[in-house]
Design a protein around this motif. Sequence first.
Motif, PDB file in Angstrom:
ATOM      1  N   PRO A  91       0.797  -1.224   0.000  1.00  0.00           N
ATOM      2  CA  PRO A  91       0.000   0.000   0.000  1.00  0.00           C
ATOM      3  C   PRO A  91       0.837   1.286   0.000  1.00  0.00           C
ATOM      4  CG  PRO A  91       0.014  -0.955   2.180  1.00  0.00           C
ATOM      5  CD  PRO A  91       0.727  -1.928   1.275  1.00  0.00           C
ATOM      6  N   GLU A  92       2.159   1.162   0.015  1.00  0.00           N
ATOM      7  CA  GLU A  92       3.011   2.346   0.038  1.00  0.00           C
ATOM      8  C   GLU A  92       2.713   3.286  -1.134  1.00  0.00           C
ATOM      9  OE1 GLU A  92       5.401   3.319   2.397  1.00  0.00           O
ATOM     10  OE2 GLU A  92       4.318   1.764   3.454  1.00  0.00           O
ATOM     11  N   GLY A  93       2.376   2.721  -2.285  1.00  0.00           N
ATOM     12  CA  GLY A  93       2.098   3.547  -3.460  1.00  0.00           C
ATOM     13  C   GLY A  93       0.960   4.520  -3.239  1.00  0.00           C
ATOM     14  N   TRP A  94      -0.019   4.131  -2.470  1.00  0.00           N
ATOM     15  CA  TRP A  94      -1.163   5.010  -2.222  1.00  0.00           C
ATOM     16  C   TRP A  94      -0.816   6.121  -1.241  1.00  0.00           C
ATOM     17  CZ3 TRP A  94      -4.455   4.746  -5.828  1.00  0.00           C
ATOM     18  CH2 TRP A  94      -4.687   3.548  -6.477  1.00  0.00           C
ATOM     19  N   GLN A  95       0.200   5.929  -0.432  1.00  0.00           N
ATOM     20  CA  GLN A  95       0.573   6.948   0.542  1.00  0.00           C
ATOM     21  C   GLN A  95       1.288   8.131  -0.094  1.00  0.00           C
ATOM     22  OE1 GLN A  95       2.651   5.040   3.735  1.00  0.00           O
ATOM     23  NE2 GLN A  95       0.856   3.916   4.410  1.00  0.00           N
ATOM     24  N   ILE A  96       1.679   8.007  -1.334  1.00  0.00           N
ATOM     25  CA  ILE A  96       2.344   9.123  -2.018  1.00  0.00           C
ATOM     26  C   ILE A  96       1.470   9.690  -3.137  1.00  0.00           C
ATOM     27  CG2 ILE A  96       4.685   8.425  -1.428  1.00  0.00           C
ATOM     28  CD1 ILE A  96       4.850   7.268  -4.308  1.00  0.00           C
ATOM     29  N   ARG A  97       0.177   9.496  -3.021  1.00  0.00           N
ATOM     30  CA  ARG A  97      -0.772   9.952  -4.048  1.00  0.00           C
ATOM     31  C   ARG A  97      -0.602  11.439  -4.355  1.00  0.00           C
ATOM     32  NH1 ARG A  97      -2.462   8.173  -8.152  1.00  0.00           N
ATOM     33  NH2 ARG A  97      -2.959   6.251  -7.138  1.00  0.00           N
TER      34      ARG A  97
ATOM     35  N   GLY B  82      16.745  -1.293 -14.659  1.00  0.00           N
ATOM     36  CA  GLY B  82      16.092  -0.288 -15.501  1.00  0.00           C
ATOM     37  C   GLY B  82      14.625  -0.576 -15.780  1.00  0.00           C
ATOM     38  N   GLU B  83      14.071  -1.622 -15.155  1.00  0.00           N
ATOM     39  CA  GLU B  83      12.646  -1.918 -15.333  1.00  0.00           C
ATOM     40  C   GLU B  83      11.778  -0.809 -14.739  1.00  0.00           C
ATOM     41  OE1 GLU B  83      11.386  -5.919 -14.202  1.00  0.00           O
ATOM     42  OE2 GLU B  83      13.521  -6.464 -14.256  1.00  0.00           O
ATOM     43  N   ILE B  84      12.283  -0.181 -13.678  1.00  0.00           N
ATOM     44  CA  ILE B  84      11.596   0.966 -13.078  1.00  0.00           C
ATOM     45  C   ILE B  84      12.598   2.122 -13.017  1.00  0.00           C
ATOM     46  CG2 ILE B  84       9.968  -0.435 -11.737  1.00  0.00           C
ATOM     47  CD1 ILE B  84      11.712   0.108  -9.269  1.00  0.00           C
ATOM     48  N   ASP B  85      12.070   3.340 -12.992  1.00  0.00           N
ATOM     49  CA  ASP B  85      12.916   4.527 -12.928  1.00  0.00           C
ATOM     50  C   ASP B  85      13.240   4.918 -11.497  1.00  0.00           C
ATOM     51  OD1 ASP B  85      12.904   5.062 -15.798  1.00  0.00           O
ATOM     52  OD2 ASP B  85      10.775   5.501 -15.491  1.00  0.00           O
ATOM     53  N   MET B  86      12.292   4.683 -10.608  1.00  0.00           N
ATOM     54  CA  MET B  86      12.495   5.003  -9.202  1.00  0.00           C
ATOM     55  C   MET B  86      11.667   4.069  -8.343  1.00  0.00           C
ATOM     56  SD  MET B  86      10.505   8.654  -9.239  1.00  0.00           S
ATOM     57  CE  MET B  86      10.469   8.955  -7.510  1.00  0.00           C
ATOM     58  N   ALA B  87      12.102   3.937  -7.086  1.00  0.00           N
ATOM     59  CA  ALA B  87      11.416   3.042  -6.163  1.00  0.00           C
ATOM     60  C   ALA B  87      11.082   3.808  -4.888  1.00  0.00           C
ATOM     61  CB  ALA B  87      12.283   1.839  -5.840  1.00  0.00           C
ATOM     62  N   HIS B  88       9.898   3.568  -4.385  1.00  0.00           N
ATOM     63  CA  HIS B  88       9.480   4.141  -3.114  1.00  0.00           C
ATOM     64  C   HIS B  88       9.613   3.028  -2.094  1.00  0.00           C
ATOM     65  CE1 HIS B  88       6.520   5.773  -0.166  1.00  0.00           C
ATOM     66  NE2 HIS B  88       7.258   6.832  -0.421  1.00  0.00           N
ATOM     67  N   LEU B  89      10.644   3.131  -1.225  1.00  0.00           N
ATOM     68  CA  LEU B  89      11.001   2.030  -0.339  1.00  0.00           C
ATOM     69  C   LEU B  89      11.081   2.470   1.109  1.00  0.00           C
ATOM     70  CD1 LEU B  89      13.993   0.730  -2.477  1.00  0.00           C
ATOM     71  CD2 LEU B  89      11.680  -0.205  -2.434  1.00  0.00           C
ATOM     72  N   TRP B  90      11.074   1.492   1.982  1.00  0.00           N
ATOM     73  CA  TRP B  90      11.333   1.749   3.393  1.00  0.00           C
ATOM     74  C   TRP B  90      12.820   1.996   3.560  1.00  0.00           C
ATOM     75  CZ3 TRP B  90       8.413  -2.825   6.140  1.00  0.00           C
ATOM     76  CH2 TRP B  90       7.044  -2.698   5.900  1.00  0.00           C
ATOM     77  N   LEU B  91      13.173   2.914   4.412  1.00  0.00           N
ATOM     78  CA  LEU B  91      14.570   3.178   4.721  1.00  0.00           C
ATOM     79  C   LEU B  91      14.974   2.355   5.935  1.00  0.00           C
ATOM     80  CD1 LEU B  91      14.764   7.026   4.197  1.00  0.00           C
ATOM     81  CD2 LEU B  91      15.510   5.215   2.668  1.00  0.00           C
ATOM     82  N   PRO B  92      16.221   2.073   6.147  1.00  0.00           N
ATOM     83  CA  PRO B  92      17.361   2.614   5.424  1.00  0.00           C
ATOM     84  C   PRO B  92      17.689   1.799   4.178  1.00  0.00           C
ATOM     85  CG  PRO B  92      18.158   1.316   7.260  1.00  0.00           C
ATOM     86  CD  PRO B  92      16.642   1.291   7.322  1.00  0.00           C
TER      87      PRO B  92
ATOM     88  N   VAL C  38      19.458   7.930  -2.679  1.00  0.00           N
ATOM     89  CA  VAL C  38      18.273   8.046  -1.835  1.00  0.00           C
ATOM     90  C   VAL C  38      17.792   9.484  -1.907  1.00  0.00           C
ATOM     91  CG1 VAL C  38      17.382   7.861   0.511  1.00  0.00           C
ATOM     92  CG2 VAL C  38      19.041   6.187  -0.325  1.00  0.00           C
ATOM     93  N   GLY C  39      16.517   9.643  -2.231  1.00  0.00           N
ATOM     94  CA  GLY C  39      15.941  10.971  -2.361  1.00  0.00           C
ATOM     95  C   GLY C  39      15.254  11.414  -1.108  1.00  0.00           C
ATOM     96  N   PRO C  40      14.344  12.353  -1.247  1.00  0.00           N
ATOM     97  CA  PRO C  40      13.669  12.901  -0.058  1.00  0.00           C
ATOM     98  C   PRO C  40      12.771  11.865   0.609  1.00  0.00           C
ATOM     99  CG  PRO C  40      12.664  13.749  -2.055  1.00  0.00           C
ATOM    100  CD  PRO C  40      13.879  12.970  -2.477  1.00  0.00           C
ATOM    101  N   ILE C  41      12.589  12.029   1.884  1.00  0.00           N
ATOM    102  CA  ILE C  41      11.669  11.178   2.651  1.00  0.00           C
ATOM    103  C   ILE C  41      10.256  11.692   2.409  1.00  0.00           C
ATOM    104  CG2 ILE C  41      10.964  10.486   4.975  1.00  0.00           C
ATOM    105  CD1 ILE C  41      13.948  10.678   5.738  1.00  0.00           C
ATOM    106  N   THR C  42       9.358  10.803   2.006  1.00  0.00           N
ATOM    107  CA  THR C  42       7.991  11.214   1.689  1.00  0.00           C
ATOM    108  C   THR C  42       7.069  11.193   2.905  1.00  0.00           C
ATOM    109  OG1 THR C  42       7.420   8.951   1.035  1.00  0.00           O
ATOM    110  CG2 THR C  42       8.177  10.469  -0.694  1.00  0.00           C
ATOM    111  N   HIS C  43       7.342  10.284   3.829  1.00  0.00           N
ATOM    112  CA  HIS C  43       6.528  10.231   5.053  1.00  0.00           C
ATOM    113  C   HIS C  43       7.218   9.342   6.083  1.00  0.00           C
ATOM    114  CE1 HIS C  43       5.128   6.757   2.717  1.00  0.00           C
ATOM    115  NE2 HIS C  43       4.819   6.213   3.869  1.00  0.00           N
ATOM    116  N   THR C  44       6.834   9.518   7.340  1.00  0.00           N
ATOM    117  CA  THR C  44       7.403   8.706   8.401  1.00  0.00           C
ATOM    118  C   THR C  44       6.274   8.092   9.207  1.00  0.00           C
ATOM    119  OG1 THR C  44       7.543  10.608   9.881  1.00  0.00           O
ATOM    120  CG2 THR C  44       9.498  10.059   8.597  1.00  0.00           C
TER     121      THR C  44
END
Length: 108
Positions: free
Chosen positions: A46-52, A84-94, A102-108
Motif C-alpha cells: 500500500p506504500e504507493g497510495w501513501q504518495i498519491r 532499468g525496469e523501473i525509474d524510481m522506487a518508493h522504499l522503506w529506509l534505510p 536516496v531521495g527525499p523522505i515522503t513520510h514517516t
Amino acid sequence: MARGHAGERLHQTLRPAYQQIINGIEEASATALDVPGTLTLGSMGPEGWQIREIVDWFRARHPAARFVHRELNAVDPLTPLRSGEIDMAHLWLPVREPDITVGPITHT
C-alpha cells in the motif's frame, strides 16, 4: 571580501564556462518538461497510495508524461531499479547501497 589579482583573473576566466553550464541545465530542464515520456515507479504494497499527492503533483507538472506504477517484491525490491525496469522506487529506509541514490523522505 575583496578578490586578489589571481582570484579576479580566475573568476573572469571561468565565468563564461560557468554561464554555459547554467544555460545548458536550464535549457535541458525546460525541454524535459515538454517531452512526453514514461516514469515507472515501483513500490511495495500500500506504500504507493501513501504518495498519491506526489504522484498527482508530478502528473500536473508533466501532463504529457505517462505514469506507470509497479508492485515490488519486498524480498528483492532493488533488482528492478538496477535493471532499468523501473525509474524510481518508493522504499522503506534505510537503503545503504553505493549505486542507489536516496531521495527525499515522503513520510514517516
